[in-house]
Design an enzyme around this catalytic site. Structure first.
Site, PDB file in Angstrom:
ATOM      1  N   PHE A  22       0.815  -1.221   0.000  1.00  0.00           N
ATOM      2  CA  PHE A  22       0.000   0.000   0.000  1.00  0.00           C
ATOM      3  C   PHE A  22       0.846   1.268   0.000  1.00  0.00           C
ATOM      4  O   PHE A  22       0.368   2.336  -0.359  1.00  0.00           O
ATOM      5  CB  PHE A  22      -0.969   0.000   1.192  1.00  0.00           C
ATOM      6  CG  PHE A  22      -0.445   0.662   2.434  1.00  0.00           C
ATOM      7  CD1 PHE A  22       0.401  -0.015   3.288  1.00  0.00           C
ATOM      8  CD2 PHE A  22      -0.787   1.975   2.740  1.00  0.00           C
ATOM      9  CE1 PHE A  22       0.898   0.607   4.431  1.00  0.00           C
ATOM     10  CE2 PHE A  22      -0.299   2.599   3.871  1.00  0.00           C
ATOM     11  CZ  PHE A  22       0.550   1.914   4.726  1.00  0.00           C
ATOM     12  N   LYS A  23       2.111   1.155   0.377  1.00  0.00           N
ATOM     13  CA  LYS A  23       2.957   2.345   0.437  1.00  0.00           C
ATOM     14  C   LYS A  23       3.124   3.001  -0.933  1.00  0.00           C
ATOM     15  O   LYS A  23       3.424   4.181  -1.026  1.00  0.00           O
ATOM     16  CB  LYS A  23       4.301   1.997   1.057  1.00  0.00           C
ATOM     17  CG  LYS A  23       4.170   1.656   2.537  1.00  0.00           C
ATOM     18  CD  LYS A  23       5.497   1.421   3.211  1.00  0.00           C
ATOM     19  CE  LYS A  23       5.338   1.271   4.706  1.00  0.00           C
ATOM     20  NZ  LYS A  23       4.653   0.013   5.091  1.00  0.00           N
TER      21      LYS A  23
END
Ligand SMILES: *Cc1c(COP(=O)(O)O)cnc(C)c1O
Length: 460
Positions: free
Chosen positions: A110-111
């Site tokens: 998700f980063k």
């Protein structure tokens, strides 16, 4: 929009200055002076928008020093390298249970959602200022690769990422070391993550410039990262019926950056019922919410390593709002914490937090058993971090009539060894298989500040 420090003694900054500076000079974190509101109508209109258009409408409320046209272009570019047109596809896994897939970016975690944007954003500011800069960071896994992927197209940046030699997975290392760009420099440090982190911290303390170039930190306290994460809370909630109905979220949590963005979405006007903090055995956040035990424990190495933290930096931002923006109270609380490794939160702010935040802590054995269970029940394979969230959603969901969205923070292939331990063989996406064939490039250095700086000087 102006940005103020949680501890009240650092200069007030513009958006641009906030993004370029990281930690505030008084040791606090920057937050927006006011949180802009979204009306029901603003929310409903997002139903007709692409992800990038929604991101633009949400983020521009916090940004007044980039013109609309430029901001639109920056956002659009940030989401071109995602595998799904939805950017963040929502999968139904039960009557009122959903999985929000945040792992479709280039490094499968998700980063990417924030770091792809941050790369283009910082490059834009540097071009405007006619400056060159150096990004420096230490990684225990996911952050390094997402940062390299987000920043490697930036003309004005050189990137140095330190990882502990032989202490991260082969996939994680290869996602960083096989990027063939001249501005990417990987350094394996002979030591553990803390040794690598200490070198980075020391570099920022010594001076904020190296060879006349500004040093930029990529850790999760940077405001731009939080900002970009607000978007998927709003977009996903709307697709299951907000603002006409309330929605809950469960978030696998480490440094509290992701879930804090959810809190901001609720302050902006999104009707969020519950925000569930899902931690692994490093459970300081769970101990705070449940027992008001704000104290340091030793680090435990778990099979959800991206959440292996001792203290969650972004929690300070939440406390700032819980204490009604009383920066003196925040300063006193953290002075005590820094002296004694322990503090407590006053009853009133804590009970305010407990109105929306719920928490639990999940050990390694439970993670493996839930990966098996979800696969059996839904045919869905989840990574160990996401599994923690799914257990937490089950344990803490007190409103069965309200949709619960669990955030899936990494692609299971990224942690295929752990998934295999749970007894599930996983099909590796071609992007991962290719990694295993590519040539690697990195240097190995001792855990020594001077040696690392000499190396940086030699390549700059
Ligand atoms: C970074 C990370 C987390 C933790 O997110 P925070 O914003 O630090 O709370 C959870 N899962 C994965 C896979 C991550 O990479």
């Amino acid at each position: 929009m102006r940005y103020i420090s949680t501890r009240g003694e650092a200069p007030i900054l513009s958006f641009e200055e906030t993004v370029m500076s990281g930690l505030a000079l008084d040791g606090g974190l920057y937050v927006p002076e006011k949180i802009p509101k979204f009306t029901h109508r603003d929310l409903i209109e997002l139903n007709n928008c692409s992800y990038a258009e929604s991101a633009f409408r949400i983020m521009r409320l916090f940004i007044d020093d980039i013109d609309d046209k430029t901001l639109k272009i920056l956002i659009k570019k940030s989401y071109t390298r995602f595998k799904s047109d939805a950017i963040v596809p929502l999968k139904q896994i039960g009557k009122n249970n959903f999985l929000l897939e945040l792992f479709n970016g280039p490094t499968l975690a998700f980063k990417d959602i924030a770091l792809q944007f941050m790369g283009y954003l910082i490059d834009y500011f540097l071009t405007k200022r006619d400056e060159k800069a150096v990004v420096m960071g230490a990684t225990s896994g996911d952050t390094g690769s997402a940062a390299i992927s987000g920043f490697c197209y930036c003309n004005n940046l050189e990137i140095f990422i330190l990882h502990p030699d032989k202490m991260i997975s082969e996939i994680q290392r290869r996602q960083m070391t096989t990027v063939k760009k001249d501005n990417v420099h990987n350094i394996a440090i002979k030591g553990n993550f803390d040794d690598a982190q200490a070198i980075v911290k020391e570099s920022f303390k010594k001076n904020c410039f190296i060879k006349g170039r500004r040093l930029i930190a990529i850790n999760s306290i940077n405001w731009a990262r939080i900002l970009a994460q607000i978007v998927y809370y709003i977009v996903s909630a709307i697709s299951v019926g907000a603002p006409y109905r309330e929605i809950s979220f469960t978030v696998p949590t480490g440094n509290f950056g992701n879930i804090f963005a959810g809190y901001l979405a609720s302050k902006m006007g999104l009707p969020i019922k519950q925000l569930v903090i899902a931690t692994n055995s490093n459970n300081i956040l769970h101990r705070i919410i449940e027992y008001n035990d704000f104290s340091i424990n030793n680090l435990v190495n778990t099979i959800a390593p991206a959440m292996d933290i001792v203290v969650s930096s972004n929690f300070e931002r939440l406390l700032f709002y819980a204490y009604k923006k009383n920066s003196n109270a925040i300063k006193a609380l953290f002075n005590k914490f820094n002296k004694k490794n322990s503090t407590i939160i006053d009853e009133k702010p804590l009970s305010k937090l407990r109105n929306i935040f719920y928490s639990t802590s999940v050990n390694d054995k439970m993670i493996l058993s839930v990966i098996r269970k979800i696969y059996k029940r839904n045919g869905v394979i989840v990574d160990p971090h996401t599994a923690i969230g799914l257990i937490a959603a089950e344990r803490c969901n007190t409103y069965p009539g309200i949709p619960m969205i669990s955030l899936a923070t990494a692609h299971p292939a990224k942690f295929y060894e752990t998934v295999l331990k749970a007894g599930i063989e996983i099909y590796l996406p071609s992007s991962i298989k290719e990694l295993l064939k590519k040539e690697e490039r990195y240097c190995i250095l001792p855990a020594n500040l001077k040696k690392v700086h000499n190396y940086m000087f030699s390549v700059l």
